[in-house]
Design a protein around this motif. Structure first.
Motif, short mmCIF file in Angstrom:
data_model
loop_
_atom_site.label_atom_id
_atom_site.label_comp_id
_atom_site.label_asym_id
_atom_site.label_seq_id
_atom_site.Cartn_x
_atom_site.Cartn_y
_atom_site.Cartn_z
N MET A 1 0.83 -1.20 0.00
CA MET A 1 0.00 0.00 0.00
C MET A 1 0.88 1.26 0.00
N GLU A 2 1.98 1.19 0.81
CA GLU A 2 2.87 2.34 0.90
C GLU A 2 3.46 2.69 -0.46
N ARG A 3 3.80 1.64 -1.26
CA ARG A 3 4.39 1.88 -2.56
C ARG A 3 3.41 2.54 -3.51
N ASP A 4 2.12 2.16 -3.42
CA ASP A 4 1.11 2.77 -4.27
C ASP A 4 0.99 4.26 -3.98
N VAL A 5 1.07 4.62 -2.69
CA VAL A 5 1.01 6.02 -2.31
C VAL A 5 2.22 6.76 -2.86
N ASP A 6 3.39 6.16 -2.75
CA ASP A 6 4.61 6.77 -3.28
C ASP A 6 4.50 7.00 -4.78
N PHE A 7 3.99 5.99 -5.49
CA PHE A 7 3.88 6.12 -6.93
C PHE A 7 2.87 7.20 -7.30
N GLY A 8 1.82 7.32 -6.50
CA GLY A 8 0.86 8.39 -6.73
C GLY A 8 1.50 9.75 -6.53
N ASP A 9 2.39 9.84 -5.55
CA ASP A 9 3.12 11.09 -5.32
C ASP A 9 3.98 11.44 -6.54
N ILE A 10 4.62 10.43 -7.08
CA ILE A 10 5.48 10.64 -8.25
C ILE A 10 4.66 11.12 -9.44
N ARG A 11 3.56 10.45 -9.69
CA ARG A 11 2.70 10.85 -10.82
C ARG A 11 2.17 12.27 -10.63
N SER A 12 1.80 12.61 -9.40
CA SER A 12 1.29 13.95 -9.12
C SER A 12 2.36 15.02 -9.39
N LEU A 13 3.57 14.75 -8.94
CA LEU A 13 4.66 15.71 -9.14
C LEU A 13 5.00 15.88 -10.62
N LEU A 14 5.01 14.78 -11.34
CA LEU A 14 5.34 14.84 -12.76
C LEU A 14 4.24 15.51 -13.59
N GLY A 15 3.05 15.58 -13.02
CA GLY A 15 1.95 16.22 -13.72
C GLY A 15 1.91 17.73 -13.53
N ARG A 16 2.79 18.24 -12.68
CA ARG A 16 2.81 19.68 -12.43
C ARG A 16 3.66 20.42 -13.46
N VAL A 17 3.52 21.73 -13.48
CA VAL A 17 4.39 22.56 -14.32
C VAL A 17 5.81 22.43 -13.78
N PRO A 18 6.79 22.16 -14.62
CA PRO A 18 8.18 22.01 -14.15
C PRO A 18 8.66 23.25 -13.38
N SER A 19 9.24 23.00 -12.22
CA SER A 19 9.79 24.08 -11.41
C SER A 19 10.85 23.50 -10.48
N THR A 20 11.68 24.37 -9.95
CA THR A 20 12.72 23.92 -9.02
C THR A 20 12.09 23.31 -7.78
N HIS A 21 11.02 23.91 -7.28
CA HIS A 21 10.35 23.40 -6.09
C HIS A 21 9.82 21.98 -6.33
N THR A 22 9.18 21.77 -7.47
CA THR A 22 8.65 20.44 -7.79
C THR A 22 9.78 19.44 -7.96
N TRP A 23 10.88 19.87 -8.59
CA TRP A 23 12.04 18.99 -8.79
C TRP A 23 12.63 18.54 -7.45
N VAL A 24 12.78 19.46 -6.52
CA VAL A 24 13.32 19.13 -5.20
C VAL A 24 12.43 18.09 -4.51
N SER A 25 11.13 18.29 -4.61
CA SER A 25 10.19 17.33 -4.00
C SER A 25 10.29 15.97 -4.67
N LEU A 26 10.43 15.97 -5.99
CA LEU A 26 10.55 14.71 -6.73
C LEU A 26 11.81 13.96 -6.31
N CYS A 27 12.91 14.68 -6.16
CA CYS A 27 14.17 14.05 -5.74
C CYS A 27 14.02 13.38 -4.38
N GLU A 28 13.32 14.04 -3.46
CA GLU A 28 13.12 13.49 -2.12
C GLU A 28 12.26 12.22 -2.17
N VAL A 29 11.23 12.24 -2.99
CA VAL A 29 10.35 11.07 -3.11
C VAL A 29 11.09 9.91 -3.76
#
Length: 227
Positions: A1-29
């Motif tokens: 279940m935890e992995r599904d949540v993580d993957f959802g986080d990744i998809r959500s971040l990649l669906g945003r407008v590219p920005s440094t803030h989003t990139w930093v969050s993606l790296c952490e995830v």
């Protein structure tokens, strides 16, 4: 279940407008995802495919990743970075090949080696590495590159996608222009920086015969000594 949540986080971040803030969050995830077959076969290719449409200027490897890469250690998640900044990390000629080897699976668009203590021999080893085929911007400012290094650059078919090249601060001499005029492998070059060199005016004039000149948008000679 935890992995599904993580993957959802990744998809959500990649669906945003590219920005440094989003990139930093993606790296952490992406760093928190357990490494293994699933990550290599599913997560990493998915992320990489989406990031190809992002500006490389956004997808810069964090300093903590660069610290590891400089030491010759790479983790699979680091491959999502499209810009690597080795600025003043003092790689040296002997470390170029090992570092190039661990970058073999990276899709690097921007490579900054400013002040990294690269000489002609090290440059030849670097540009022969497979990952260099994807590099579009190469910064070699403030190194120890001379005519032999320029000759290697101009003849390396691995650099067909290179669009920006910074050779400033390498104390290039007058005879270096000849190598650039013959640089058939750099036909796609759009931006060239030769700041701080000691260059003959006649050599600069001859650049109009270089294979890349018709595509060149910017030629910078800041601080160069023209003779």
């Amino acid at each position: 279940m935890e992995r599904d949540v993580d993957f959802g986080d990744i998809r959500s971040l990649l669906g945003r407008v590219p920005s440094t803030h989003t990139w930093v969050s993606l790296c952490e995830v992406i760093e928190s995802w357990p490494e293994g077959p699933e990550f290599e076969a599913r997560i990493l290719p998915y992320v990489q495919s989406h990031l190809r449409s992002w500006p490389a200027s956004v997808c810069v490897a964090p300093h903590r990743w660069m610290d590891e890469l400089t030491r010759g250690r790479a983790r699979p998640f680091m491959r999502i970075a499209r810009a690597l900044d080795f600025n003043k990390r003092w790689i040296g000629p002997s470390s170029v090949e090992p570092i190039g080897s661990i970058l073999s699976d990276f899709e690097v668009s921007t490579l900054d080696l400013t002040g990294a203590n690269i000489n002609d021999a090290g440059l030849r080893k670097l540009i022969e590495q497979p990952f260099m085929a994807s590099v579009r911007a190469l910064r070699l400012k403030d190194n120890q590159i001379g005519r032999k290094g320029l000759r290697a650059l101009g003849r390396c078919e691995n650099l067909a996608n290179l669009e920006k090249l910074d050779l400033g601060g390498n104390a290039l001499q007058q005879d270096a222009m000849h190598e650039l005029v013959e640089a058939h492998a750099l036909s796609g070059l759009r931006e060239l920086r030769l700041d701080g060199g000691r260059l003959a005016t006649a050599g600069i004039t001859r650049l109009v015969r270089a294979p890349f000149f018709p595509n060149l948008h910017t030629l910078t000679l800041k601080g160069a000594q023209l003779t």
